[in-house]
Design a protein around this motif. Structure first.
Motif, short mmCIF file in Angstrom:
data_model
loop_
_atom_site.label_atom_id
_atom_site.label_comp_id
_atom_site.label_asym_id
_atom_site.label_seq_id
_atom_site.Cartn_x
_atom_site.Cartn_y
_atom_site.Cartn_z
N UNK A 1 83.83 39.69 78.70
CA UNK A 1 85.16 40.01 78.96
C UNK A 1 85.82 38.82 78.83
N UNK A 2 87.31 38.84 78.44
CA UNK A 2 88.07 37.77 78.36
C UNK A 2 89.62 38.14 78.57
N UNK B 1 95.44 41.38 81.36
CA UNK B 1 95.17 41.92 80.09
C UNK B 1 93.73 41.42 79.58
N UNK B 2 92.75 42.30 80.10
CA UNK B 2 91.47 42.07 79.75
C UNK B 2 91.07 42.88 78.63
N UNK C 1 85.56 33.19 79.25
CA UNK C 1 84.91 34.35 79.48
C UNK C 1 85.02 34.66 80.82
N UNK C 2 85.22 35.99 81.29
CA UNK C 2 85.23 36.26 82.74
C UNK C 2 83.80 37.00 83.21
N UNK C 3 83.18 36.29 84.02
CA UNK C 3 81.83 36.89 84.55
C UNK C 3 82.12 37.84 85.69
N UNK C 4 82.96 37.60 86.34
CA UNK C 4 82.80 38.53 87.68
C UNK C 4 83.69 39.66 87.59
N UNK C 5 83.91 40.01 86.45
CA UNK C 5 84.83 41.26 86.15
C UNK C 5 83.76 42.58 86.18
N UNK D 1 79.81 38.76 67.87
CA UNK D 1 81.26 38.72 68.40
C UNK D 1 81.79 37.17 68.30
N UNK D 2 82.84 37.30 68.07
CA UNK D 2 83.70 35.81 67.91
C UNK D 2 85.10 35.89 68.58
N UNK D 3 85.06 35.11 69.69
CA UNK D 3 86.31 35.16 70.75
C UNK D 3 87.11 33.94 70.32
N UNK D 4 88.63 33.98 69.94
CA UNK D 4 89.37 33.04 69.62
C UNK D 4 89.32 31.93 70.79
#
Length: 454
Positions: A398-399, A360-361, A381-385, A372-375
């Motif tokens: 992406x997360x 679930x991206x 965070x996904x770097x290779x997506x 942007x603020x991510x919980x």
């Protein structure tokens, strides 16, 4: 004495009923991860992705992409109706894949199908290239398999059978999505056609593309000589430009998701908000590929897998929205205070992952880190997506959504967003075409071509 006995019997019955309900609930709860793991092991999986990008003039682009794959045996032609479109339905186990779509693909022996409901106009000058181009209204096109017609020497007989399947397909989709798709089967109104050069099957281009996703292959279709002969017989296309899209079309579309609108990204699908936007395009794209052919039959192209024993079905549900970036006040200027991301979709609860989803991206394109603020409850965070859509971008965040519920929200600050992304440029060649007047006597077609290239 009788009163005491009756009271004891009722108490025992209530206790047994409560215990049975508790046992059933516990069994269903424990079976959920087992079913999910078993589905992944057998090749069935479900992924969901949301791609967000800020557009010019304080607009927000949201692209939902749900992918569902399923392996199933090939349907067999009924011996009593070898010249019709009736296929015997073998019993299948549907874990994640929606049964209505699987039944339609098998019943009418379809290799590939695309259905879109679109309203609003995509503004190329301001928003750049669309993610998945679609005309206004309802568009349906499908490639039918010619397995049962491999021994027919006449193309006319094959076309007759495909025409019968096309009628059945339009009526089935009309009932499933509560639309007027059945009008496309009316030959008197000339709503359907057999294009030879305008469309190229995605499965025919699989070998030239490294991705199996329809959205990746969509922009790389090239016409070749083999396409014309196949399309002339097996392809049917229809469009209803005046068909309006509304909430009754979206409700059955949402029910095709494994978690529906209860969890995952499907929880953001609020019909009251989805249709109060500048642009709305809802698509259902299904492909079928042979993965187990008979010994000595290595051909897996369209119309040449007559001895296929097993298919891989791939359902891709897409939803593209362009809406206003909401402000915390009545002012039209972008807000300088952080806003909850889910509030743009009319929701208040934080997002959680669908338990039946493999991934679930949520991906933000060209969002500055300061906006942007991510919980902290979300995965790192996904770097290779790689996004499921072929869009240019300069920065990507992406997360993965968390499984457990949390009180933390995804927030962003509209005032910190760029007016226009550096990677978001209008197309070099732009064509507009629309109808003028009314009727066959005073009606016409107006076309405008803009060339910004050399």
């Amino acid at each position: 004495k009788h009163f005491i006995i009756s009271f004891l019997v009722k108490g025992i019955m209530r206790a047994l009923l409560s215990f049975s309900i508790l046992l059933l609930w516990t069994r269903c709860t424990l079976c959920l991860p087992i079913t999910t793991t078993s589905s992944f092991l057998h090749g069935d999986f479900f992924d969901e992705e949301l791609i967000v990008r800020a557009l010019s003039k304080n607009k927000l682009l949201s692209h939902f992409h749900f992918t569902n794959e399923w392996d199933a045996p090939a349907p067999t032609l009924s011996s009593s109706s070898s010249s019709s479109s009736s296929f015997s339905q073998q019993p299948h186990h549907y874990a994640l894949f929606p049964k209505p779509i699987g039944h339609i693909m098998q019943q009418f022996d379809i290799d590939e199908m695309h259905l879109t409901f679109t309203q609003g106009r995509w503004r190329h000058e301001s928003w750049g290239e669309p993610i998945l181009p679609a005309p206004v209204g309802v568009e349906l096109y499908a490639w039918f398999s010619n397995d049962q017609n491999k021994n027919n020497s006449s193309k006319a007989s094959a076309s007759v059978v495909v025409d019968k399947r096309w009628v059945g397909l339009t009526h089935a989709l009309s009932g499933l999505f509560c639309g007027s798709v059945q009008i496309l089967s009316n030959a008197q109104k000339s709503s359907s056609s057999r294009p030879s050069c305008s469309f190229s099957s995605t499965l025919q281009k699989d070998q030239s593309s490294s991705s199996s996703s329809f959205t990746h292959r969509h922009h790389h279709h090239l016409y070749d000589d083999l396409t014309s002969e196949y399309n002339n017989t097996m392809l049917r296309h229809g469009i209803l430009p005046r068909e309006g899209a509304c909430t009754e079309n979206m409700t059955p579309w949402t029910k095709l998701l494994p978690c529906r609108g209860e969890a995952g990204l499907g929880a953001l699908l609020n019909p009251l908000v989805m249709y109060d936007v500048y642009y709305h395009s809802m698509g259902t794209h299904v492909t079928r590929e042979c993965i187990a052919a008979a010994a000595g039959d290595s051909s897996r192209d369209h119309g040449h897998h007559a001895r296929c024993h097993r298919y891989k079905y791939r359902l891709e549900q897409t939803l593209t929205l362009v809406m206003d970036i909401k402000s915390s006040s009545s002012s039209t200027t972008p807000s300088s205070s952080p806003l909850h991301f889910v509030s743009h979709y009319g929701r208040t609860k934080p997002l959680i992952k669908c338990p039946l989803a493999r991934h679930s991206h949520v991906t933000f394109l060209d969002f500055p880190s300061s906006s942007l603020s991510i919980p902290s409850s979300s995965s790192s965070a996904i770097n290779d997506i790689t996004p499921s859509i072929a869009l240019p971008y300069t920065t990507l965040t992406a997360f993965e959504l968390p499984l457990a519920s949390s009180s933390e929200h995804i927030t962003f600050t509209p005032a910190h967003l760029p007016e226009r992304s550096p990677s978001q440029q209008p197309p070099s060649l732009l064509v507009h075409r629309h109808l003028t007047g009314y009727g066959e006597e005073r009606g016409g077609i107006s076309a405008r071509i803009i060339n910004r290239g050399n």
